[in-house]
Design a protein around this motif. Structure first.
Motif, PDB file in Angstrom:
ATOM      1  N   ALA A  24       0.846  -1.205   0.000  1.00  0.00           N
ATOM      2  CA  ALA A  24       0.000   0.000   0.000  1.00  0.00           C
ATOM      3  C   ALA A  24       0.875   1.247   0.000  1.00  0.00           C
ATOM      4  CB  ALA A  24      -0.915  -0.013   1.226  1.00  0.00           C
ATOM      5  N   ALA A  27       2.195   1.830  -3.425  1.00  0.00           N
ATOM      6  CA  ALA A  27       1.100   2.293  -4.294  1.00  0.00           C
ATOM      7  C   ALA A  27       0.794   3.759  -4.017  1.00  0.00           C
ATOM      8  CB  ALA A  27      -0.137   1.438  -4.050  1.00  0.00           C
ATOM      9  N   ALA A  28       0.863   4.143  -2.752  1.00  0.00           N
ATOM     10  CA  ALA A  28       0.593   5.548  -2.406  1.00  0.00           C
ATOM     11  C   ALA A  28       1.643   6.452  -3.039  1.00  0.00           C
ATOM     12  CB  ALA A  28       0.600   5.707  -0.887  1.00  0.00           C
ATOM     13  N   LEU A  31       0.887   7.000  -6.472  1.00  0.00           N
ATOM     14  CA  LEU A  31      -0.250   7.924  -6.630  1.00  0.00           C
ATOM     15  C   LEU A  31       0.206   9.372  -6.471  1.00  0.00           C
ATOM     16  CD1 LEU A  31      -3.284   6.441  -4.609  1.00  0.00           C
ATOM     17  CD2 LEU A  31      -3.191   6.942  -7.051  1.00  0.00           C
ATOM     18  N   LEU A  33       1.457  10.553  -3.539  1.00  0.00           N
ATOM     19  CA  LEU A  33       1.248  11.022  -2.164  1.00  0.00           C
ATOM     20  C   LEU A  33       2.605  11.068  -1.450  1.00  0.00           C
ATOM     21  CD1 LEU A  33      -1.980   8.999  -1.325  1.00  0.00           C
ATOM     22  CD2 LEU A  33      -1.795  11.448  -1.714  1.00  0.00           C
ATOM     23  N   GLN A  34       2.855  12.206  -0.784  1.00  0.00           N
ATOM     24  CA  GLN A  34       4.151  12.403  -0.141  1.00  0.00           C
ATOM     25  C   GLN A  34       4.063  12.165   1.362  1.00  0.00           C
ATOM     26  OE1 GLN A  34       6.667  13.346  -2.101  1.00  0.00           O
ATOM     27  NE2 GLN A  34       5.346  13.562  -3.921  1.00  0.00           N
ATOM     28  N   GLY A  35       5.185  11.836   1.951  1.00  0.00           N
ATOM     29  CA  GLY A  35       5.316  11.886   3.406  1.00  0.00           C
ATOM     30  C   GLY A  35       4.837  10.674   4.184  1.00  0.00           C
ATOM     31  N   ILE A  36       4.344   9.648   3.492  1.00  0.00           N
ATOM     32  CA  ILE A  36       3.847   8.473   4.238  1.00  0.00           C
ATOM     33  C   ILE A  36       5.044   7.607   4.621  1.00  0.00           C
ATOM     34  CG2 ILE A  36       2.434   6.392   4.126  1.00  0.00           C
ATOM     35  CD1 ILE A  36       0.545   7.937   2.302  1.00  0.00           C
ATOM     36  N   THR A  37       5.332   7.503   5.904  1.00  0.00           N
ATOM     37  CA  THR A  37       6.530   6.764   6.321  1.00  0.00           C
ATOM     38  C   THR A  37       6.225   5.306   6.648  1.00  0.00           C
ATOM     39  OG1 THR A  37       6.129   7.639   8.526  1.00  0.00           O
ATOM     40  CG2 THR A  37       7.735   8.808   7.180  1.00  0.00           C
ATOM     41  N   SER A  38       5.004   5.011   7.066  1.00  0.00           N
ATOM     42  CA  SER A  38       4.688   3.579   7.269  1.00  0.00           C
ATOM     43  C   SER A  38       3.181   3.367   7.214  1.00  0.00           C
ATOM     44  CB  SER A  38       5.223   3.095   8.627  1.00  0.00           C
ATOM     45  OG  SER A  38       4.328   3.469   9.658  1.00  0.00           O
ATOM     46  N   ILE A  39       2.797   2.155   6.767  1.00  0.00           N
ATOM     47  CA  ILE A  39       1.392   1.757   6.751  1.00  0.00           C
ATOM     48  C   ILE A  39       1.318   0.357   7.362  1.00  0.00           C
ATOM     49  CG2 ILE A  39      -0.612   1.172   5.330  1.00  0.00           C
ATOM     50  CD1 ILE A  39       0.275   3.137   3.247  1.00  0.00           C
TER      51      ILE A  39
END
Lengths: 93, 93
Positions: A24, A27-28, A31, A33-39
């Motif tokens: 995910a 995939a982000a 898309l 999308l910035q700054g997502i460090t963990s899911i």
């Protein structure tokens, strides 16, 4: 008989790799999308229970969480329990 | 850059059948658990995000929830957002 609603949250133990979460995350990024460090992806289960008392409802939720909804080897679980129809005495009086 | 943590809850719309929930319910009955009237299984996703402001973090969570984590046709989503390190000003001052 009083009615209760439980929300059970099941999540992978921190030490366990989460391939779905990693997928995910990439995939982000695709898309844009910035700054997502963990899911970390887990489960949120909603249970409706009728039980003579809150204590019995709590026991049922603990048993089903431990033996059915979560895999205790790789997952942790926690839950919230609320009585739905407070008009009927469900508390341990 | 401030760090935020979001918890996204994805659940099937009430009108949508939940076969996994039904299967869990019959398994619970076989385990001898009484009183469970319904089980609905959804997702609980934990996101760590670094973003210049809470508003930007909120936009990122909304976009990823709507386009990646949930299927808007059959699922609803909601989320909580908290700043992890309040020492760094992340609020819109």
């Amino acid at each position: 008989m009083p009615n209760f609603q439980a929300k059970v949250f099941v999540s992978l133990r921190p030490s366990v790799l989460d391939p779905a979460g990693e997928a995910a995350k990439s995939a982000a990024t695709r898309l844009g999308l910035q700054g997502i460090t963990s899911i970390r992806i887990g489960k949120a289960i909603e249970l409706n229970i009728s039980a003579p008392s809150e204590e019995e409802a709590r026991n049922t939720v603990e048993t089903i969480s431990d033996r059915l909804l979560a895999n205790p080897v790789i997952e942790n679980w926690s839950f919230d329990l609320n009585q739905i129809d407070p008009s009927i005495p469900g508390k341990n009086l």
